[in-house]
Design a protein around this motif. Structure first.
Motif, PDB file in Angstrom:
ATOM      1  N   ILE A 170       0.850  -1.185   0.000  1.00 38.87           N
ATOM      2  CA  ILE A 170       0.000   0.000   0.000  1.00 38.87           C
ATOM      3  C   ILE A 170       0.886   1.237   0.000  1.00 38.87           C
ATOM      4  N   LEU A 171       0.403   2.296  -0.578  1.00 36.64           N
ATOM      5  CA  LEU A 171       1.149   3.540  -0.621  1.00 36.64           C
ATOM      6  C   LEU A 171       0.358   4.585   0.156  1.00 36.64           C
ATOM      7  N   THR A 172       0.738   4.776   1.403  1.00 31.21           N
ATOM      8  CA  THR A 172       0.065   5.763   2.240  1.00 31.21           C
ATOM      9  C   THR A 172       0.688   7.138   2.010  1.00 31.21           C
ATOM     10  N   GLU A 173       0.037   8.151   2.514  1.00 33.70           N
ATOM     11  CA  GLU A 173       0.547   9.509   2.372  1.00 33.70           C
ATOM     12  C   GLU A 173       1.927   9.654   3.019  1.00 33.70           C
ATOM     13  N   GLU A 174       2.095   9.056   4.197  1.00 32.06           N
ATOM     14  CA  GLU A 174       3.375   9.160   4.907  1.00 32.06           C
ATOM     15  C   GLU A 174       4.498   8.472   4.141  1.00 32.06           C
ATOM     16  N   VAL A 175       4.206   7.289   3.613  1.00 29.47           N
ATOM     17  CA  VAL A 175       5.216   6.547   2.859  1.00 29.47           C
ATOM     18  C   VAL A 175       5.536   7.301   1.571  1.00 29.47           C
ATOM     19  N   SER A 176       4.515   7.799   0.899  1.00 32.13           N
ATOM     20  CA  SER A 176       4.715   8.565  -0.328  1.00 32.13           C
ATOM     21  C   SER A 176       5.636   9.761  -0.080  1.00 32.13           C
ATOM     22  N   THR A 177       5.396  10.474   1.000  1.00 29.00           N
ATOM     23  CA  THR A 177       6.246  11.620   1.359  1.00 29.00           C
ATOM     24  C   THR A 177       7.673  11.156   1.616  1.00 29.00           C
ATOM     25  N   GLY A 178       7.841  10.048   2.328  1.00 25.50           N
ATOM     26  CA  GLY A 178       9.171   9.505   2.604  1.00 25.50           C
ATOM     27  C   GLY A 178       9.913   9.123   1.340  1.00 25.50           C
ATOM     28  N   ILE A 179       9.207   8.540   0.382  1.00 24.10           N
ATOM     29  CA  ILE A 179       9.831   8.153  -0.880  1.00 24.10           C
ATOM     30  C   ILE A 179      10.275   9.386  -1.669  1.00 24.10           C
ATOM     31  N   VAL A 180       9.401  10.393  -1.742  1.00 29.10           N
ATOM     32  CA  VAL A 180       9.748  11.630  -2.443  1.00 29.10           C
ATOM     33  C   VAL A 180      10.969  12.282  -1.790  1.00 29.10           C
ATOM     34  N   GLU A 181      10.985  12.341  -0.461  1.00 33.73           N
ATOM     35  CA  GLU A 181      12.123  12.925   0.263  1.00 33.73           C
ATOM     36  C   GLU A 181      13.396  12.151  -0.038  1.00 33.73           C
ATOM     37  N   TYR A 182      13.309  10.843  -0.104  1.00 27.61           N
ATOM     38  CA  TYR A 182      14.478  10.016  -0.398  1.00 27.61           C
ATOM     39  C   TYR A 182      15.076  10.427  -1.742  1.00 27.61           C
ATOM     40  N   PHE A 183      14.233  10.533  -2.779  1.00 23.72           N
ATOM     41  CA  PHE A 183      14.746  10.852  -4.097  1.00 23.72           C
ATOM     42  C   PHE A 183      15.213  12.307  -4.204  1.00 23.72           C
ATOM     43  N   LEU A 184      14.571  13.193  -3.493  1.00 26.32           N
ATOM     44  CA  LEU A 184      15.003  14.593  -3.516  1.00 26.32           C
ATOM     45  C   LEU A 184      16.365  14.773  -2.852  1.00 26.32           C
ATOM     46  N   ASN A 185      16.688  13.885  -1.919  1.00 28.18           N
ATOM     47  CA  ASN A 185      17.954  13.997  -1.183  1.00 28.18           C
ATOM     48  C   ASN A 185      19.070  13.140  -1.772  1.00 28.18           C
ATOM     49  N   LEU A 186      18.863  12.537  -2.931  1.00 28.37           N
ATOM     50  CA  LEU A 186      19.937  11.733  -3.536  1.00 28.37           C
ATOM     51  C   LEU A 186      21.100  12.597  -3.974  1.00 28.37           C
TER      52      LEU A 186
END
Length: 186
Positions: A170-186
């Motif tokens: 499942i893709l919850t709002e919190e997980v989605s935000t965490g994934i976006v943050e991960y890629f933005l911080n690469l």
């Protein structure tokens, strides 16, 4: 994620092999068996411990969404039916969905609504579940999966088992935000 097909992508979340290990519940158990609390399990009824009182039986060890689950109770006196995967039932009070993405973890209390026939997922504080979080991170590492959710049943926060790894999580709002943050911080 959640895709076991061959792709031409050099960089991807969840390798094909890791996804296949999640899909095949017995393979996932094999990977997790060293350091992770899982239920006792068997792929043939002949090897099942005679002391088991209740079994959860999957007709297909690659089944999804509990489509093919059935239960066997020793007290019934009936023979154990054929199945592809048998797990010892773990008596529990709570069920959790724990999502791991590249080492970051979210814990959700899983609640089933009889009214809607749907599950709801209520975010919990990760720091309140250190053993469950540690076990799910070890499970992800053992399977080699980058992004997965683990179904966990628990008597207490310290007495629990991981039932399965879900690569199509499942893709919850919190997980989605965490994934976006991960890629933005690469």
């Amino acid at each position: 994620y959640g895709c076991s097909a061959e792709t031409q992508h050099k960089k991807r979340i969840n390798s094909r092999q890791a996804t296949l290990r999640c899909v095949d519940k017995a393979r996932a158990f094999q990977c997790m068996s060293e350091d992770v609390p899982i239920p006792r399990w068997w792929t043939a009824s002949e090897g099942i411990d005679k002391g088991v009182e209740t079994l959860v039986i999957r007709q297909d060890r690659k089944g999804r969404k509990a489509e093919d689950l059935s239960y066997w109770y020793r007290e019934s006196g009936l023979p154990i039916p054929h199945g592809d995967l048998y797990t010892e039932y773990f008596e529990h009070k709570r069920e959790y969905r724990v999502t791991v993405f590249m080492g970051k973890t979210w814990v959700y209390f899983k609640n089933f609504s009889k009214e809607t026939g749907m599950h709801t997922f209520n975010l919990q504080r990760v720091k309140d579940y250190p053993k469950i979080v540690d076990a799910c991170n070890k499970a992800a590492k053992a399977i080699g999966i980058d992004y997965a959710s683990f179904d966990v049943v628990a008597k207490t926060k310290d007495d629990f088992v991981i039932l399965e790894a879900n690569s199509g999580t499942i893709l919850t709002e919190e997980v989605s935000t965490g994934i976006v943050e991960y890629f933005l911080n690469l």
